[in-house]
Scaffold this active site. Sequence first.
Site, mmCIF file in Angstrom:
data_model
loop_
_atom_site.group_PDB
_atom_site.id
_atom_site.type_symbol
_atom_site.label_atom_id
_atom_site.label_comp_id
_atom_site.label_asym_id
_atom_site.label_seq_id
_atom_site.Cartn_x
_atom_site.Cartn_y
_atom_site.Cartn_z
ATOM 1 N N GLY B 89 35.567 42.381 42.327
ATOM 2 C CA GLY B 89 34.345 43.091 42.302
ATOM 3 C C GLY B 89 34.168 43.898 43.271
ATOM 4 O O GLY B 89 35.247 44.698 43.523
ATOM 5 N N SER B 121 41.765 40.953 43.344
ATOM 6 C CA SER B 121 41.258 42.162 43.894
ATOM 7 C C SER B 121 40.517 42.132 45.211
ATOM 8 O O SER B 121 40.603 41.874 45.912
ATOM 9 C CB SER B 121 40.323 42.651 42.506
ATOM 10 N N ALA B 122 38.997 42.124 44.944
ATOM 11 C CA ALA B 122 38.238 42.000 46.237
ATOM 12 C C ALA B 122 38.698 40.699 47.114
ATOM 13 O O ALA B 122 38.613 40.613 48.187
ATOM 14 C CB ALA B 122 36.783 42.282 45.653
ATOM 15 N N HIS B 158 45.120 47.003 43.115
ATOM 16 C CA HIS B 158 45.241 47.953 42.026
ATOM 17 C C HIS B 158 45.903 49.089 42.338
ATOM 18 O O HIS B 158 45.500 50.278 42.232
ATOM 19 C CB HIS B 158 43.735 48.370 41.479
ATOM 20 N N GLU B 193 49.050 46.510 39.664
ATOM 21 C CA GLU B 193 48.148 45.364 38.615
ATOM 22 C C GLU B 193 49.493 44.635 38.103
ATOM 23 O O GLU B 193 50.257 45.194 37.282
ATOM 24 C CB GLU B 193 47.697 46.132 37.598
#
Lengths: 234, 234
Positions: B89, B121-122, B158, B193
């Site tokens: 997020g 991700s985050a 990413h 990714e």
Amino acid sequence: MNCIIASTSTVHGSDYLAYLKEPLLELFKNVNEILFIPFARPGGISHEKYTEKAKKGLAFLNKEVVGLHEKENFKKAIEEAEAIFTGGGNTFVLVSQLYTHDLIKPLQNVISNGIPYLGTSAGSNICGKNMRTTNDMPIVYPPNFNTLEILPFNINAHYLDPDPTSTHKGETRETRIKEFHSYNAIPVVGLREGSWLKVTDDDIILKGELKARIFECEESPYEIAPETSLKDLH
Amino acid sequence: MNCIIASTSTVHGSDYLAYLKEPLLELFKNVNEILFIPFARPGGISHEKYTEKAKKGLAFLNKEVVGLHEKENFKKAIEEAEAIFTGGGNTFVLVSQLYTHDLIKPLQNVISNGIPYLGTSAGSNICGKNMRTTNDMPIVYPPNFNTLEILPFNINAHYLDPDPTSTHKGETRETRIKEFHSYNAIPVVGLREGSWLKVTDDDIILKGELKARIFECEESPYEIAPETSLKDLH
């Protein structure tokens, strides 16, 4: 106020600032010297090299262009400037430097008093209410995200439409701005490359050939055409 | 340590977490309950909805998945967790929440002590030395950019190669990381990714089918192949 707040310094297939030639001739017509703020350091280049680039880009004006870093007293240089150009680069670096040298208030004052101001990219981001809609990487930690509030809204420079063919799972620009609106009620103007805002005391007008995309909190985004006024967007 | 630090939760054409099925069966094989940290709120969704998504994505494990927001005492919940998953997020929102609830130290402790940790991700960005190489928009102002330092370097989740056909003038990812290195000496691992890092006490190994791109300060970027160790990168 008398500002050009541009999405980008450069559009594809064209030289640095070339697409803004006509409006810049008009903006700077009555000044002898333009103070260039090189603090955003695109690609990490030095203040000296960046100022050289600005000088070349603005050479068609036949004006003096002086880098702020060359001045002994930054605050006084801003206060006495005839005109100011803040170049693009990294917004976190730019804003950190403005706070470090206590330049937020002086910039607000001179811009409010009507000296010609040109911002491109990061130099435009700082004209919004805060820098929370920058696309830049947070490579330094500024003491604050609040910016000049020349505009009653934020801008998103280099606004990019989602690519329907993309397989990438990183957030689209629209998703990011939607996330911004989970925490902030400030409208955001997505300024595509080639667009700029012409700001005067009376009005804020979208210029260039492209539409802009407007994001308001809890509303669906919408497009506005060139020459539309944004003075009531807040 | 026993971590999977993944570039993304989802790869193109596949369901949420589906590409990580085998490594997650292994990572979580000895636990009954996974504590999910939903603070990064992708697209601004609620903690409840995000936890539902994580539950569905991890259903193949047949484990309990509980959202941290459901717990009365967040710190105690972390300290007593059998396993932790921090979802992706917005990194600024996630890090702000971790500081607000004083969870940085507890997370460092339990992860160092070897409880299984999954980040996407985050949730992976926070495993680096700081969050200064996130791609996210700074929609809130965290009290600090420092993060968990599980890794001796930063990651860029990413990671995206420059598109040679692009006409866009916004900075490429590589330019942004170069700007980071004007102010920070920390190496950066550009994780594409589909890639993840497998972290144990003894090693950090690149997993997945793709190469990763390594950025060291004042050196040219270079590619490493899957199964390469990154334990000496710092």
